[in-house]
Design a protein around this motif. Structure first.
Motif, PDB file in Angstrom:
ATOM      1  N   ALA A 137      17.637  23.257 -32.105  1.00  0.00           N
ATOM      2  CA  ALA A 137      16.870  22.076 -32.503  1.00  0.00           C
ATOM      3  C   ALA A 137      16.720  21.097 -31.345  1.00  0.00           C
ATOM      4  O   ALA A 137      15.646  20.526 -31.150  1.00  0.00           O
ATOM      5  N   LEU A 138      17.784  20.905 -30.575  1.00  0.00           N
ATOM      6  CA  LEU A 138      17.697  19.989 -29.439  1.00  0.00           C
ATOM      7  C   LEU A 138      16.650  20.461 -28.431  1.00  0.00           C
ATOM      8  O   LEU A 138      15.900  19.649 -27.882  1.00  0.00           O
ATOM      9  N   ARG A 139      16.613  21.742 -28.177  1.00  0.00           N
ATOM     10  CA  ARG A 139      15.635  22.264 -27.217  1.00  0.00           C
ATOM     11  C   ARG A 139      14.210  22.097 -27.738  1.00  0.00           C
ATOM     12  O   ARG A 139      13.321  21.664 -27.011  1.00  0.00           O
ATOM     13  N   ARG A 140      13.973  22.433 -29.007  1.00  0.00           N
ATOM     14  CA  ARG A 140      12.628  22.315 -29.570  1.00  0.00           C
ATOM     15  C   ARG A 140      12.165  20.858 -29.648  1.00  0.00           C
ATOM     16  O   ARG A 140      11.039  20.520 -29.268  1.00  0.00           O
ATOM     17  N   VAL A 141      13.036  20.003 -30.159  1.00  0.00           N
ATOM     18  CA  VAL A 141      12.691  18.588 -30.268  1.00  0.00           C
ATOM     19  C   VAL A 141      12.495  17.986 -28.877  1.00  0.00           C
ATOM     20  O   VAL A 141      11.567  17.209 -28.650  1.00  0.00           O
ATOM     21  N   GLY A 142      13.352  18.374 -27.945  1.00  0.00           N
ATOM     22  CA  GLY A 142      13.216  17.881 -26.577  1.00  0.00           C
ATOM     23  C   GLY A 142      11.893  18.269 -25.952  1.00  0.00           C
ATOM     24  O   GLY A 142      11.228  17.443 -25.321  1.00  0.00           O
ATOM     25  N   LEU A 143      11.502  19.518 -26.123  1.00  0.00           N
ATOM     26  CA  LEU A 143      10.206  19.952 -25.583  1.00  0.00           C
ATOM     27  C   LEU A 143       9.056  19.197 -26.233  1.00  0.00           C
ATOM     28  O   LEU A 143       8.124  18.749 -25.549  1.00  0.00           O
ATOM     29  N   ALA A 144       9.106  19.055 -27.553  1.00  0.00           N
ATOM     30  CA  ALA A 144       8.014  18.374 -28.252  1.00  0.00           C
ATOM     31  C   ALA A 144       7.910  16.913 -27.825  1.00  0.00           C
ATOM     32  O   ALA A 144       6.815  16.428 -27.525  1.00  0.00           O
ATOM     33  N   LEU A 145       9.040  16.218 -27.780  1.00  0.00           N
ATOM     34  CA  LEU A 145       9.001  14.812 -27.363  1.00  0.00           C
ATOM     35  C   LEU A 145       8.613  14.692 -25.894  1.00  0.00           C
ATOM     36  O   LEU A 145       7.866  13.788 -25.514  1.00  0.00           O
ATOM     37  N   GLY A 146       9.119  15.599 -25.069  1.00  0.00           N
ATOM     38  CA  GLY A 146       8.780  15.561 -23.649  1.00  0.00           C
ATOM     39  C   GLY A 146       7.301  15.781 -23.406  1.00  0.00           C
ATOM     40  O   GLY A 146       6.657  15.013 -22.673  1.00  0.00           O
ATOM     41  N   PHE A 147       6.746  16.812 -24.016  1.00  0.00           N
ATOM     42  CA  PHE A 147       5.309  17.078 -23.843  1.00  0.00           C
ATOM     43  C   PHE A 147       4.461  15.949 -24.432  1.00  0.00           C
ATOM     44  O   PHE A 147       3.447  15.554 -23.860  1.00  0.00           O
TER      45      PHE A 147
END
Length: 165
Positions: free
Chosen positions: A94-104
């Motif tokens: 979840a941290l990786r997915r949320v991080g990518l989404a917020l980052g992009f």
């Protein structure tokens, strides 16, 4: 953790999952109505055309798609926890997915909006839009992505240690 506390935690995770689903569906539907359906209906009724202004508005709405995906990823993780999946691998993913989404989403709101808007509508413009919220979300997203990688690695080390014992 007692069985009662575990059951309460899983129940709250399930409730949060449904809250995330509600948010994504309702906000996503509103975005689709405002930026897709209404302009297409106006064009069909002969009251407008899909022009550069419509495309510009669509570009401005795109970061919200990334942010809604982040909420969806959190809701999916909560659903997995409610069904009894282990916390560590669920949290790392979840941290990786949320991080990518917020980052992009953050990077797109700072750099993508201005440059795509300039390409679509023409004219002058800066290379970056001074969007403090977008910059903050981009940084938080990058940090969450990195923390997800650390948690994933920690899970692998823990599994290796468990095999030794």
């Amino acid at each position: 953790m007692t069985q009662t506390a575990t059951d309460r935690f899983r129940r709250r995770c399930a409730q949060f999952r449904w809250l995330a689903v509600f948010m994504v569906v309702s906000v996503g539907a509103l975005l689709a109505l405002i930026h897709l359906v209404f302009p297409l209906l106006a064009m069909a009724w002969g009251r407008g055309a899909l022009d550069a202004r419509w495309l510009t508005q669509l570009v401005w709405a795109l970061p919200a798609v990334f942010y809604l995906f982040a909420v969806w990823a959190i809701g999916a993780a909560m659903g997995q926890l409610a069904r009894g999946r282990l916390i560590q691998p669920t949290l790392a993913d979840a941290l990786r997915r949320v991080g990518l989404a917020l980052g992009f989403g953050g990077v797109f709101s700072v750099f993508g909006i201005t440059n795509l808007t300039r390409l679509i509508a023409g004219g002058p413009g800066g290379w970056a839009y001074f969007d403090v919220a977008g910059m903050t979300l981009g940084m938080i997203g990058g940090a969450l992505f990195l923390l997800g990688g650390v948690m994933e690695q920690a899970g692998k080390v823990q599994a290796e240690l468990d095999e030794m014992i």
